[in-house]
Scaffold this motif. Sequence first.
Motif: not given
Length: 186
Positions: A139-154, A156-165
Motif C-alpha cells: 500500500x502507498x500514498x502520495x506526499x501531502x506534507x505541504x499541507x501538514x501531513x507527515x511524509x509518505x514513508x511515515x 505508511x509506517x504508521x498505518x502498518x504499526x497501528x494496524x498491527x495492534x
Amino acid sequence: MTTLSDRPGTALLVIDMQNGVLEGAFQRDAVIANIAALVTKARSEGVPVVWVQHSDDHNLPLHSPQWEYVAELPRADGEPLVHKRYGDAFEATELEELLAERRAGRLVVTGASSDACIRSTIHGAFTRGYDVTLVGDAHTTGDLSQWGAPGPELVVAHTNLYWDYTSAPGRTAGTVPTAEVSFAAA
C-alpha cells in the motif's frame, strides 16, 4: 476468526491503483510489483480478487486517464470491479454483497492511499466483522506534507504499526509483508 461465521473464505482487495492516485506515490513501482505478485498468487489458489476504483468530479472523473487503473495491474475477466465515491469501499457500493457471494470473511488489503481509502476501508471492514490483513509493503500514498501531513514513508509506517495492534472481539487485524501473505484461513 471472523464474526461472519458463514464465511470461511478469503478475498484479496486491490484498492484505487489508478493513474491519478499513483502519480508521485511513495515506492510506486515496488508496491505495484508486490500487488501483481499477490494477484497472481490469489488467482493460482482460487482466491477471489476484488478490484476497487474511486471516482470524483475533480481529480478522478469517470473514464478519464487519471481514473484508469495502472496498466501493470490488469483485471481478469470475471473479477469484480467495485466503483466507489467515498473513502470506505463499503459505503454506497456492492462490495459487501460481492464478498458475501464469495463467502469471504477475511480480507487481504492492498492499494492506495494509505491515509485515506486504505485506512477507511480496513476500519470499515473490521467494524463490519471481517478479519483484515493489511499487506505492509503493498500500500502507498502520495506526499501531502505541504499541507501538514507527515511524509509518505511515515504515513505508511504508521498505518502498518497501528494496524498491527488493532483488536476487537471475534476479529483479527494485522500487517504482514507480501512474502508472508497466506490466503488460508487462520
